[in-house]
Design an enzyme around this catalytic site. Structure first.
Site, PDB file in Angstrom:
ATOM      1  N   ASP A 148      59.046  64.807  44.707  1.00 12.56           N
ATOM      2  CA  ASP A 148      58.758  64.174  45.966  1.00 12.56           C
ATOM      3  C   ASP A 148      57.122  63.492  45.797  1.00 12.56           C
ATOM      4  O   ASP A 148      56.471  63.640  45.008  1.00 12.56           O
ATOM      5  CB  ASP A 148      58.732  65.125  47.124  1.00 12.56           C
ATOM      6  CG  ASP A 148      60.035  65.592  47.648  1.00 12.56           C
ATOM      7  OD1 ASP A 148      60.998  65.379  46.772  1.00 12.56           O
ATOM      8  OD2 ASP A 148      60.078  66.407  48.672  1.00 12.56           O
ATOM      9  N   HIS A 290      56.596  68.066  42.920  1.00 11.53           N
ATOM     10  CA  HIS A 290      55.965  66.899  43.529  1.00 11.53           C
ATOM     11  C   HIS A 290      55.335  65.899  42.513  1.00 11.53           C
ATOM     12  O   HIS A 290      54.889  66.687  41.358  1.00 11.53           O
ATOM     13  CB  HIS A 290      54.882  67.072  44.449  1.00 11.53           C
ATOM     14  CG  HIS A 290      55.392  67.909  45.799  1.00 11.53           C
ATOM     15  ND1 HIS A 290      55.891  69.040  45.876  1.00 11.53           N
ATOM     16  CD2 HIS A 290      55.507  67.119  46.968  1.00 11.53           C
ATOM     17  CE1 HIS A 290      56.112  69.380  47.056  1.00 11.53           C
ATOM     18  NE2 HIS A 290      55.937  68.005  47.883  1.00 11.53           N
TER      19      HIS A 290
END
Length: 339
Positions: A148, A290
């Site tokens: 992400d 992430h």
């Protein structure tokens, strides 16, 4: 350009991404781009506006290996800013479960790229990569690695380099307002068969927005991705995973959450992130990491080869959905694809 257009058509035909150009966005306007000559396995090569092809796969000429460029903040020189970024200190706002992560880091696109071996192509292609074929076997375990809050080339390119060595693909859930500064990384993702997902335009929590604002966040992100690389995200990941009835009514696309949350944004510890995955991973898991943090990139470089050694196929969300659920359904929320 013909090879690039053919690549986009192949991605659309594979059902991974839609390849209809956005209004006013012509793919032919991209002069510097990633290309994969054979539309098959292997890391794409950088082709400049004069048609010169980089000798190194996965490396954009003119970048400095491993360098993370960030703008200096008030009272901070460039070297201090870079040192802070390389030590894992993000310029973005640190979040808690009740705070929005705005992710407004504006790092300029640089390196972090490393030369790698060839990788596999889209599932079932039968193309050769590094001496092996990438053919997804539904009977074997598979996982979807998802990243992400990018794009962030200094981290994302390392992840893609590593995946290339193990015939793996990932899904990158990008934030739309970061996309224009990092178009080359988006082009590489598309060229190498990774999936690009929609993580909103500005990372606002959808459960705090009106229906019109939610649609604007989703559509602006999709438009930004399409303008950057010519493909449009199919799935949406809600910022923070926050949802309510209004959110579910407004987001018409398939919503992909996760079954393993590594909390890498919080710990910024590669060993803890590695343990969070390897200690509990199961067939069909969707793993949340992430792209912003060097520590997450470090963790991915340990997780990927270990998953491969355990027999896991690393596939995109849409690939796993195709084999485990017969495809994705609009408006459906997916946490995993476990049998």
């Amino acid at each position: 350009m013909k090879r690039w257009r053919a690549l986009l058509a192949a991605a659309a035909a594979a059902g991974i991404l839609a390849a209809e150009p956005a209004a006013g966005a012509e793919i032919s306007s991209i002069q510097n781009e990633w290309q994969n000559e054979n539309l098959g396995p292997g890391v794409a090569r950088w082709v400049d506006e004069n048609g010169n092809v980089s000798e190194q796969t996965g490396v954009r000429p003119g970048t400095e290996e491993g360098q993370l460029e960030v703008p200096a903040g008030p009272g901070q020189d460039v070297e201090e800013a870079r040192a802070a970024a390389e030590s894992g200190q993000s310029q973005d706002q640190t979040v808690t479960q009740d705070q929005n992560r705005t992710q407004e880091e504006t790092a300029e696109e640089t390196g972090g790229e490393q030369e790698t071996a060839a990788a596999g192509d889209q599932a079932g292609s039968g193309e050769q990569g590094n001496g092996t074929e990438r053919v997804i076997d539904p009977a074997r375990p598979m996982v979807a690695l998802t990243f992400d809050d990018g794009p962030q080339p200094a981290v994302g390119n390392r992840i893609m380099d590593c995946l290339a060595q193990y015939n793996g693909k990932a899904t990158f859930y990008v934030v739309g307002n970061r996309v224009p500064a990092h178009t080359a990384e988006l082009q590489r993702m598309a060229a190498e068969g990774h999936e690009i997902g929609n993580h909103s335009y500005s990372h606002k929590y959808f459960n705090t927005l009106s229906t019109a604002q939610i649609r604007q966040e989703v559509d602006r992100c999709a438009d930004a991705v399409q303008a950057a690389c010519g493909v449009r995200p199919v799935t949406v990941r809600l910022p923070g995973g926050n949802k309510n009835a209004a959110v579910l009514a407004a987001v018409q696309e398939p919503i992909v959450l996760w079954s393993i949350d590594t909390l890498d944004w919080k710990t910024k510890s590669a060993p803890k992130t590695v343990s969070a995955v390897l200690d509990q991973v199961k067939d069909g898991d969707i793993i949340l990491m992430h792209e912003l943090y060097q520590s997450s990139g470090d963790a991915a470089l340990q997780i990927i080869p270990e998953l491969h050694s355990r027999g896991y196929q690393m596939v995109t969300v849409s690939e796993m959905a195709q084999y485990r659920r017969g495809g994705l359904q609009n408006g459906q929320v997916y946490y995993s694809m476990r049998p």
